[in-house]
Design a protein around this motif. Sequence first.
Motif, PDB file in Angstrom:
ATOM      1  N   TYR A 274       2.226  -6.889 -10.166  1.00  0.00           N
ATOM      2  CA  TYR A 274       0.846  -6.789  -9.691  1.00  0.00           C
ATOM      3  C   TYR A 274       0.764  -5.949  -8.422  1.00  0.00           C
ATOM      4  CZ  TYR A 274       0.574 -10.626 -12.941  1.00  0.00           C
ATOM      5  OH  TYR A 274       0.678 -11.386 -14.074  1.00  0.00           O
ATOM      6  N   ASP A 275      -0.264  -5.124  -8.367  1.00  0.00           N
ATOM      7  CA  ASP A 275      -0.530  -4.286  -7.197  1.00  0.00           C
ATOM      8  C   ASP A 275      -1.408  -5.081  -6.227  1.00  0.00           C
ATOM      9  OD1 ASP A 275      -1.166  -2.380  -5.334  1.00  0.00           O
ATOM     10  OD2 ASP A 275      -2.133  -1.009  -6.744  1.00  0.00           O
ATOM     11  N   LEU A 276      -0.844  -5.469  -5.101  1.00  0.00           N
ATOM     12  CA  LEU A 276      -1.608  -6.255  -4.135  1.00  0.00           C
ATOM     13  C   LEU A 276      -2.689  -5.446  -3.437  1.00  0.00           C
ATOM     14  CD1 LEU A 276       1.212  -8.450  -2.531  1.00  0.00           C
ATOM     15  CD2 LEU A 276      -0.389  -9.031  -4.380  1.00  0.00           C
ATOM     16  N   ARG A 277      -2.667  -4.127  -3.611  1.00  0.00           N
ATOM     17  CA  ARG A 277      -3.736  -3.272  -3.082  1.00  0.00           C
ATOM     18  C   ARG A 277      -4.707  -2.856  -4.177  1.00  0.00           C
ATOM     19  NH1 ARG A 277      -1.590  -5.415   0.381  1.00  0.00           N
ATOM     20  NH2 ARG A 277      -0.686  -4.594   2.306  1.00  0.00           N
ATOM     21  N   GLY A 278      -4.523  -3.397  -5.377  1.00  0.00           N
ATOM     22  CA  GLY A 278      -5.403  -3.089  -6.503  1.00  0.00           C
ATOM     23  C   GLY A 278      -6.719  -3.842  -6.429  1.00  0.00           C
ATOM     24  N   ASP A 279      -7.636  -3.491  -7.315  1.00  0.00           N
ATOM     25  CA  ASP A 279      -8.995  -4.036  -7.278  1.00  0.00           C
ATOM     26  C   ASP A 279      -9.017  -5.550  -7.458  1.00  0.00           C
ATOM     27  OD1 ASP A 279     -11.977  -3.822  -7.400  1.00  0.00           O
ATOM     28  OD2 ASP A 279     -11.629  -4.505  -9.452  1.00  0.00           O
ATOM     29  N   HIS A 280      -8.278  -6.056  -8.440  1.00  0.00           N
ATOM     30  CA  HIS A 280      -8.314  -7.493  -8.706  1.00  0.00           C
ATOM     31  C   HIS A 280      -7.803  -8.299  -7.518  1.00  0.00           C
ATOM     32  CE1 HIS A 280      -8.452  -7.282 -13.403  1.00  0.00           C
ATOM     33  NE2 HIS A 280      -9.421  -6.617 -12.826  1.00  0.00           N
ATOM     34  N   ALA A 281      -6.638  -7.914  -6.998  1.00  0.00           N
ATOM     35  CA  ALA A 281      -6.059  -8.649  -5.873  1.00  0.00           C
ATOM     36  C   ALA A 281      -6.901  -8.514  -4.611  1.00  0.00           C
ATOM     37  CB  ALA A 281      -4.629  -8.164  -5.612  1.00  0.00           C
ATOM     38  N   GLN A 282      -7.463  -7.331  -4.397  1.00  0.00           N
ATOM     39  CA  GLN A 282      -8.281  -7.102  -3.203  1.00  0.00           C
ATOM     40  C   GLN A 282      -9.597  -7.870  -3.279  1.00  0.00           C
ATOM     41  OE1 GLN A 282      -7.775  -4.947  -0.175  1.00  0.00           O
ATOM     42  NE2 GLN A 282      -5.801  -5.712  -0.894  1.00  0.00           N
ATOM     43  N   ARG A 283     -10.084  -8.104  -4.496  1.00  0.00           N
ATOM     44  CA  ARG A 283     -11.349  -8.811  -4.654  1.00  0.00           C
ATOM     45  C   ARG A 283     -11.258 -10.240  -4.121  1.00  0.00           C
ATOM     46  NH1 ARG A 283     -13.935  -8.496 -10.544  1.00  0.00           N
ATOM     47  NH2 ARG A 283     -13.021  -6.409 -10.319  1.00  0.00           N
ATOM     48  N   THR A 284     -10.095 -10.871  -4.269  1.00  0.00           N
ATOM     49  CA  THR A 284      -9.922 -12.242  -3.771  1.00  0.00           C
ATOM     50  C   THR A 284      -9.244 -12.279  -2.400  1.00  0.00           C
ATOM     51  OG1 THR A 284      -7.778 -12.504  -4.871  1.00  0.00           O
ATOM     52  CG2 THR A 284      -9.746 -13.103  -6.138  1.00  0.00           C
ATOM     53  N   GLY A 285      -8.341 -11.330  -2.135  1.00  0.00           N
ATOM     54  CA  GLY A 285      -7.627 -11.296  -0.859  1.00  0.00           C
ATOM     55  C   GLY A 285      -6.698 -12.470  -0.638  1.00  0.00           C
ATOM     56  N   GLU A 286      -6.289 -13.139  -1.706  1.00  0.00           N
ATOM     57  CA  GLU A 286      -5.534 -14.386  -1.565  1.00  0.00           C
ATOM     58  C   GLU A 286      -4.090 -14.186  -1.113  1.00  0.00           C
ATOM     59  OE1 GLU A 286      -5.929 -16.695  -5.120  1.00  0.00           O
ATOM     60  OE2 GLU A 286      -8.107 -16.837  -4.940  1.00  0.00           O
ATOM     61  N   ALA A 287      -3.546 -12.987  -1.293  1.00  0.00           N
ATOM     62  CA  ALA A 287      -2.157 -12.754  -0.871  1.00  0.00           C
ATOM     63  C   ALA A 287      -1.996 -12.918   0.639  1.00  0.00           C
ATOM     64  CB  ALA A 287      -1.701 -11.355  -1.297  1.00  0.00           C
ATOM     65  N   ALA A 288      -3.075 -12.703   1.383  1.00  0.00           N
ATOM     66  CA  ALA A 288      -3.001 -12.844   2.846  1.00  0.00           C
ATOM     67  C   ALA A 288      -2.675 -14.272   3.257  1.00  0.00           C
ATOM     68  CB  ALA A 288      -4.324 -12.409   3.480  1.00  0.00           C
ATOM     69  N   GLN A 289      -3.082 -15.238   2.436  1.00  0.00           N
ATOM     70  CA  GLN A 289      -2.805 -16.644   2.730  1.00  0.00           C
ATOM     71  C   GLN A 289      -1.583 -17.166   1.970  1.00  0.00           C
ATOM     72  OE1 GLN A 289      -4.620 -17.949   5.180  1.00  0.00           O
ATOM     73  NE2 GLN A 289      -5.625 -15.943   5.205  1.00  0.00           N
ATOM     74  N   GLY A 290      -0.885 -16.257   1.305  1.00  0.00           N
ATOM     75  CA  GLY A 290       0.269 -16.647   0.518  1.00  0.00           C
ATOM     76  C   GLY A 290       1.509 -15.862   0.901  1.00  0.00           C
ATOM     77  N   VAL A 291       1.844 -14.849   0.097  1.00  0.00           N
ATOM     78  CA  VAL A 291       3.085 -14.099   0.313  1.00  0.00           C
ATOM     79  C   VAL A 291       3.139 -13.459   1.696  1.00  0.00           C
ATOM     80  CG1 VAL A 291       2.148 -12.014  -0.824  1.00  0.00           C
ATOM     81  CG2 VAL A 291       4.620 -12.351  -0.670  1.00  0.00           C
ATOM     82  N   GLU A 292       2.001 -12.989   2.206  1.00  0.00           N
ATOM     83  CA  GLU A 292       2.023 -12.334   3.521  1.00  0.00           C
ATOM     84  C   GLU A 292       2.368 -13.334   4.627  1.00  0.00           C
ATOM     85  OE1 GLU A 292      -1.496  -9.992   4.183  1.00  0.00           O
ATOM     86  OE2 GLU A 292      -1.325  -9.005   2.207  1.00  0.00           O
TER      87      GLU A 292
ATOM     88  N   GLU B  11       6.889  -4.055   3.538  1.00  0.00           N
ATOM     89  CA  GLU B  11       5.629  -4.745   3.260  1.00  0.00           C
ATOM     90  C   GLU B  11       5.536  -5.086   1.771  1.00  0.00           C
ATOM     91  OE1 GLU B  11       3.045  -5.468   5.454  1.00  0.00           O
ATOM     92  OE2 GLU B  11       4.404  -4.887   7.064  1.00  0.00           O
ATOM     93  N   PRO B  12       5.041  -6.281   1.418  1.00  0.00           N
ATOM     94  CA  PRO B  12       4.868  -6.629   0.003  1.00  0.00           C
ATOM     95  C   PRO B  12       3.605  -5.989  -0.580  1.00  0.00           C
ATOM     96  CG  PRO B  12       4.202  -8.479   1.374  1.00  0.00           C
ATOM     97  CD  PRO B  12       4.711  -7.410   2.313  1.00  0.00           C
ATOM     98  N   LEU B  13       3.750  -4.790  -1.124  1.00  0.00           N
ATOM     99  CA  LEU B  13       2.628  -4.083  -1.744  1.00  0.00           C
ATOM    100  C   LEU B  13       2.528  -4.392  -3.237  1.00  0.00           C
ATOM    101  CD1 LEU B  13       2.998  -0.590  -0.016  1.00  0.00           C
ATOM    102  CD2 LEU B  13       1.658  -2.585   0.722  1.00  0.00           C
ATOM    103  N   LEU B  14       3.652  -4.731  -3.840  1.00  0.00           N
ATOM    104  CA  LEU B  14       3.697  -5.149  -5.242  1.00  0.00           C
ATOM    105  C   LEU B  14       4.169  -6.602  -5.285  1.00  0.00           C
ATOM    106  CD1 LEU B  14       5.409  -2.044  -6.878  1.00  0.00           C
ATOM    107  CD2 LEU B  14       2.973  -2.614  -6.923  1.00  0.00           C
ATOM    108  N   TYR B  15       3.712  -7.318  -6.305  1.00  0.00           N
ATOM    109  CA  TYR B  15       4.109  -8.717  -6.425  1.00  0.00           C
ATOM    110  C   TYR B  15       4.675  -8.967  -7.816  1.00  0.00           C
ATOM    111  CZ  TYR B  15       4.386 -13.660  -5.793  1.00  0.00           C
ATOM    112  OH  TYR B  15       4.898 -14.932  -5.670  1.00  0.00           O
ATOM    113  N   PRO B  16       5.876  -9.562  -7.896  1.00  0.00           N
ATOM    114  CA  PRO B  16       6.465  -9.845  -9.207  1.00  0.00           C
ATOM    115  C   PRO B  16       5.941 -11.152  -9.784  1.00  0.00           C
ATOM    116  CG  PRO B  16       8.002 -10.488  -7.479  1.00  0.00           C
ATOM    117  CD  PRO B  16       6.785  -9.918  -6.787  1.00  0.00           C
ATOM    118  N   GLY B  17       5.460 -11.104 -11.016  1.00  0.00           N
ATOM    119  CA  GLY B  17       5.105 -12.338 -11.699  1.00  0.00           C
ATOM    120  C   GLY B  17       6.351 -13.079 -12.159  1.00  0.00           C
TER     121      GLY B  17
END
Length: 275
Positions: free
Chosen positions: A47-65, A90-96
């Motif tokens: 998953y691209d953490l800078r992509g539209d879906h991930a950016q729409r929620t911004g949840e990575a900021a409270q998780g992996v970051e 920096e974690p720009l991609l996230y592995p499922g």
Amino acid sequence: MNYRHSFHAGNSADVVKHSLLIALVRALQQKPGALTLIDTHAGCGLYDLRGDHAQRTGEAAQGVERVFAGANPLLDDYRAAVRAVNAGPEPLLYPGSPRILAQLLRPQDLLIINEKHPEDAYALRGAMRGTHAAVHERDAYEFWLAMLPTRTPRGLVVVDPPYEQTDERARITKTLAAAHRKWAHGVTVIWYPLKDRSAHVHWKEKLRRLEITKLLNVEHWLYDADQPGIYNGAGLFIVNPPYVFTQGLAPMLEALRAALAPEGHRGTLGAEWLS
């Protein structure tokens, strides 16, 4: 509820799920015998953490970051798994889960993954190129039962649905009961979101009535009081967790709780046996 992976990649639930999944596989691999690793709802794989879906929620900021901003050594294996798919710090991609499981494979192990959603299945095949994973595009619950018993004496099944359907929990309960009859000694991990406490307590009681001998529940509530109508956390049901895993669980759960607690909240992250 819709917890499609691409919208929630790298959130607090992913951090807990993947940290514990790594620890679980490592514990199973303390024995040299081959493992079959199965993922029933594999998603896109990467998953691209800078992509539209991930950016729409911004949840990575409270998780992996948050985990990357800390330095607790108990979370080093998790950080290493995320770093493995990123070129920089920096974690720009996230592995499922399927990409993480692929990283953990030994030569004797097998990885079999499944994703029914056509677009996600196409992306998954691309994300898994170069790995030794067998990729299926089938109904997850039919696939789950069809893969059991595993081709190797030991195995692990990961069940991580998006909870789009109102009967998702009922299907999990029914399929788990059937799977346990076919494969009573196998290890199964079921992820779930936490939103309504009373509904969750009711589901736990239904699972308890299956009378599975070793059923562990790991539960993560982010806030000190329920926040009505929103995502409150997530958890895992783990069937037949190995002893080595359960012995090291408490300090890891505390490390994860401390890393992920929202500002102004302590939160809770604990484990209990349902059987």
